[in-house]
Design an enzyme around this catalytic site. Structure first.
Site, short mmCIF file in Angstrom:
data_model
loop_
_atom_site.label_atom_id
_atom_site.label_comp_id
_atom_site.label_asym_id
_atom_site.label_seq_id
_atom_site.Cartn_x
_atom_site.Cartn_y
_atom_site.Cartn_z
N ASP A 172 5.24 1.84 -0.27
CA ASP A 172 6.42 1.64 0.57
C ASP A 172 6.57 2.84 1.51
O ASP A 172 6.45 3.99 1.09
CB ASP A 172 7.63 1.51 -0.36
CG ASP A 172 8.92 1.30 0.39
OD1 ASP A 172 9.39 0.16 0.44
OD2 ASP A 172 9.47 2.29 0.94
N GLU B 98 0.84 -1.20 0.00
CA GLU B 98 0.00 0.00 0.00
C GLU B 98 0.88 1.25 0.00
O GLU B 98 0.57 2.24 0.64
CB GLU B 98 -0.96 0.02 1.21
CG GLU B 98 -1.95 -1.12 1.30
CD GLU B 98 -2.92 -1.17 0.12
OE1 GLU B 98 -2.90 -0.27 -0.72
OE2 GLU B 98 -3.69 -2.15 0.05
#
Lengths: 684, 684
Positions: free
Chosen positions: B429, B427
């Protein structure tokens, strides 16, 4: 299948990186790893490669723990055959398993002879240790209990002298007295080196070691009164049979009490031999930690090898009209990776100097000279902490650096992390060890301040330098950087070492004031001790690494890059918590400008290493067999290897995979998707 | 068997700790977790407890991955039965698995309807999304490829319009174009939501989503042209069938291209609908991160529950003549543990305010009002980073705190860590997300400095407060702590918030200067962005947590301890890197004395929470079923449970254990110990 239509093949990318090397890979390997290590590595690799049926590790990632253990036992059996054929020495077997990148269940058994020789008489060594050296018996070191680890004196297992029969009775009085975590015990050992509370004539004498047979040499079944088993799965270390052990009034002859430091006569009279110094036992702790420190650099080298090769290959974003950029070109990747490459080199490099000093100390101890043992103890405590923290969390950073693929087992990084992690906890918990180092430094500094006698060595001299300052010494000599720019400082490893030194001194000084002036209890020094131990390590690591580099001729092509790695390591330590620098005395002239300047220089130093990153990890020479990593493959064929391994997953594998998927579909997926629908349609 | 002869039983120890509570556990549970959550938790626990055959998780620690997956599928099947019986809602099933503390392989399939509804037309939602809502079809979100994650525009899979047949042809041109990491794909899904490069009349239009059937609805076999499988074992997340997917010129009808943001007509004319704002897609990212943030506090709560109960029980060393001390009484344990208890509370507590604001933003977006979306994006980026970092490494610290036993699988902590870790990577880094937050703050601050229009909200107002300062405002109002002692500051949550705010402003300000005055490229701001995002989170978390506490009546018995947890969280953030404080403007009056004073106050605040540690984790109400931990058992019978689990290890288990141990002995151990000896003796 084409790898990628738009960019050079990943193997070509690595080849290009390799052309940038400014130094000889061969020379660097020999200099950083040492000739002896290199020779042994090549010898062991040749053995492994000639017998892939036994030594190939690729399929391990799909194995359950029992299978892994069986494979390691098979490898051990082969190693012992080679030992009996004279092709492997007793001391070389652990290195073979190090190359296989896991442990044999026999690992801890191999440490028992040494422990017996230190604690027992010559006769006892002959009886108990020699068979293990010949691998005809297997022992285990049974000290830790379910309820007691750090506090050895708190262990509950008892050994009571029974004068009538001239025996000791070993007993586990409580659940928490169960021996726990004992390596080589769960499946393998047939006797145990047991630490137990010695009770003679109703008097408790403290914890002493005693040899207790636990499994029959006939059929390996537990002997009467013995309950023994494996403690179950762990975070890592799957091939080790860490075990538990309970004694229900088990009798052993009086002879089995190791009697170098204590004698119990036939009638139960206790005497302490006058010709041995109990500090020798202390030296065993130092040895255990020294071995651990020795290994940590190699472990970190595995992590940085994988992360460097993969971030050089992995492309993401970039300038329009060009190939996408390797992620290793990005600041935030370099900032995290390059200091770890530097620290892997620093750890392996400083280890030559450390090991030399360690061996001198051990020779001193053998001659009953304990002068250098105290500093060696302080150094092994802080270096054990620093090297294990740096390695474990360095490997973790390498995992982040590989992005999502770092989370795959095929990266290798998860195994590295899980099976290195215990080094933070065992052989003295890192947080406890920090206090040992701090205690030594604080006491010595206080003695110096009172003009009392104090040690003279690397750890203490740097503290001494800033105390009782001779007013005739010019400040610029003391604070060697006070007239320098950030750039000058960052490029001068000797000045950086001074800064690491004064920071250490200042942290020690603050604790001296709290303890000796303000009367703070030593128990309340634990938090401050952590920072002191880390600062001490950072100083010692850079000092020792620098000394090793200084072995090189001035014109060596290895020198410039090694000095740069030393500087990166030093600045990384200085900038870890800049608050510590701001709190230095005014004369140190630490300003916001200087710190911001050092931060800029740090990034410049990091960037200067970027081009050498791949050659540097190549020179560490961790073989593919040990890495067992798709992402870290030397030849750069990472995605091909990754896909091949995925196809071997049991859910995909021809045969097993089809059977499992069919079962999952029939029993669960089809029923969730279709149940009720049939009923409904039948009603229509 | 007696647990321990010298100390109270571990369950008695916990009972004693519980008598110290200064607040009502029930009230705290409802306040911190929320009434709705508490009601659902109790409902799900009742289901789990009534069907232990299906929902008991104790034996999971000995299962291979395939067995774990099968068990989760069995649980999913039962959950769907309950769903069809009307006893569970579609949205409640993930929470059931959350209580079981692992994921169903169907997990990501459940997110597909939402994605289709955002990107597709109403008709497409009816055809593709509705069957999934009824759990009659299973999709997966196929975006990430082997070669591309963060850079979505770099993906290589193509969807080419074939005008002749009115179809799209989906193709995987290279190895690196293989879809990889796709959840619910390896075994489960029968169709995929595929992100592909849309190619029409030879022109590349960018990445768009298209629905592609992948497995037969008859027998679940891959459809022609589809290669699909599981990507193999990972660090954690064993029950998820993350998969790979390749297309060999697979044709789908034109209808399958999701057409809310792009229309392709029968003859290949491309139009973009004028009535939708593409920022809606952006809001999907915000939603995914908001859900992740929501869960992190609960995950950290698991870790601190285990570590608090076990460090209260574990005794080691102590004063002579007394029971050994619980390790929770030691400074170095409190220093690491109490701030994590505080942060677990802060994360769960701030989440009420965060969720309220998030929902308002989502309502705004539905009305095509995108004013609040930008700050919400910045907040979800930095909070996603902070909550996942804090939770993953908080759990890791909890593992250290449990000493050696933390390394045992039976501690539960290793599973917590491994299966939470991915939240740092996916979702977005964390290191990439930090730049998003920094970018928003830096741009806004620059606009303010130029007197241009800028947002007015929690994130920006604190930056605005310190810029363009009205000279008529007295400095003591701005630097509210400038006349206060460390003690006064540490006990004033509003002043602590000011300090967190000015530190954030100062970090943003420094980057504004670098970028806008010194011309530093934005790409070189990654390192500075990390610190800004963390400082932003620390400010927002404390701000929101404080607002939630302010919902309580002034005389509530929950207030004092919650405010103390807020202060601990705030000071922990301030002292993270004290160098940032020393670099504040002179007027902020940051001195060595102040920092040292704050460090002392921090330890005092931590110590003041010690007595409430066990009641606090009790009130978080993580059930034993979810903890699945010997060390964290509510009743305190930790050693009994630990031993019981060890006996269940396959190497020990009655039947299997004897067979394995016999095999190991006969094939390996006996042969290594005795081989050659027989020969030798036969020669004699």
């Amino acid at each position: 299948m084409t790898l990628n239509v738009k960019t050079p093949h990943s193997s070509e990318t690595l080849e290009n990186e390799r052309t940038k090397a400014t130094f000889s890979i061969e020379e660097m390997d020999r200099f950083i790893n040492g000739d002896e290590f290199v020779a042994l590595r090549e010898k062991l690799l040749a053995i492994m490669r000639s017998e892939p049926d036994i030594f190939d590790q690729k399929s391990n990632y799909f194995m359950a723990r029992t299978e892994k253990m069986e494979k390691a036992l098979k490898q051990e059996k082969r190693a012992i055959e080679l030992f009996r054929e004279g092709r492997l020495k007793f001391e070389e077997i652990p290195m073979l398993f190090n190359m296989l990148d896991w442990h044999s269940p026999y690992h801890f058994a191999r440490g028992i002879p040494g422990a017996i020789e230190v604690q027992g008489t010559k006769e006892q060594a002959e009886v108990f240790a020699k068979p293990v050296r010949n691998l005809r018996a297997l022992g285990c070191y049974a000290q830790t209990e379910m309820g007691h680890g750090s506090n050895v004196q708190g262990i509950e297992t008892t050994a009571t002298f029974i004068e009538e029969t001239d025996e000791f009775e070993i007993n586990s009085p409580t659940l928490t007295s169960t021996k726990w975590w004992i390596g080589s015990l769960g499946v393998v050992a047939n006797f145990a080196f047991v630490m137990a509370q010695l009770i003679i004539k109703g008097k408790r004498l403290g914890a002493f070691p005693i040899i207790v047979p636990i499994r029959s040499t006939e059929d390996h079944q537990p002997l009467p009164g013995i309950t023994v088993g494996d403690i179950g799965p762990k975070m890592g270390f799957p091939t080790m049979d860490n075990g538990f052990l309970r004694f229900d009034k088990v009798r052993v002859p009086r002879f089995n009490l190791l009697q170098r430091f204590i004698n119990v006569s036939r009638n139960g009279t206790v005497t302490v031999p006058s010709d041995v110094n109990p500090k020798i036992v202390y030296s065993a702790l130092v040895s255990a930690r020294a071995h651990l420190i020795n290994d940590m650099g190699i472990q970190l080298a595995k992590g940085v090898t994988v992360a460097t090769r993969y971030t050089a290959i992995r492309r993401q974003f970039g300038e329009p009209g060009k190939f996408e950029s390797p992620v290793l070109d990005y600041d935030i990747v370099q900032y995290r990776l390059i200091p770890l490459i530097a620290k892997a080199y620093a750890t392996i490099g400083m280890n030559h100097e450390f090991d030399r000093k360690y061996k001198l100390t051990m020779e001193d101890v053998k001659r009953d000279d304990f002068t250098t043992l105290q500093e060696m103890h302080a150094i092994t405590c802080s270096l054990k902490k620093w090297t294990s923290d740096t390695t474990v969390y360095g490997i973790d950073t390498c995992r982040h650096l590989c992005g999502g693929h770092g989370y795959s087992i095929f990266s290798g990084l998860n195994e590295f992390f899980s099976s290195t992690y215990q080094n933070i906890i065992w052989e003295g918990d890192n947080f406890v060890l920090a206090k040992q180092t701090a205690s030594y430094l604080v006491k010595s500094a206080f003695a110096i301040s009172r003009k009392e006698k104090a040690d003279s060595n690397d750890s203490i001299n740097i503290v001494r330098k800033f105390m009782n300052i001779d007013p005739r010494i010019a400040l610029e000599k003391l604070y060697s950087w006070s007239e320098m720019s950030a750039e000058q400082i960052a490029n001068n490893e000797s000045v950086l070492l001074d800064m690491l030194g004064i920071r250490l001194w200042h942290l020690v000084h603050k604790l001296v004031v709290k303890v000796y002036r303000d009367g703070q209890k030593w128990d309340e020094s634990s938090v401050a001790s952590q920072g002191i131990a880390t600062a001490h390590s950072e100083y010692i690591v850079c000092l020792y690494f620098g000394r090793h580099i200084n072995q090189l001729p001035q014109n060596s092509n290895l020198r410039p890059i090694l000095l740069q790695l030393l500087r990166v390591t030093a600045i990384s330590g200085l900038l870890r918590n800049t608050g510590d620098l701001f709190m230095l005395p005014k004369k140190a002239k630490i300003t916001e400008n200087l710190i911001t300047g050092l931060e800029t220089e740090y990034m410049k130093a990091i960037k200067s290493v970027r081009g050498q990153a791949v050659p540097l990890v190549d020179a560490l020479r961790i073989p593919d067999e040990k890495l067992n990593s798709s992402l870290g493959k030397y030849d750069g064929n990472v995605y091909e290897d990754y896909m091949k391994r995925a196809l071997d997953e049991p859910l995909n594998r021809k045969g097993s995979g089809e059977e499992i998927r069919k079962r999952f579909y029939k029993n669960y997926i089809e029923r969730t998707l279709k149940d009720g629908l049939d009923q409904k349609s039948s009603k229509l």
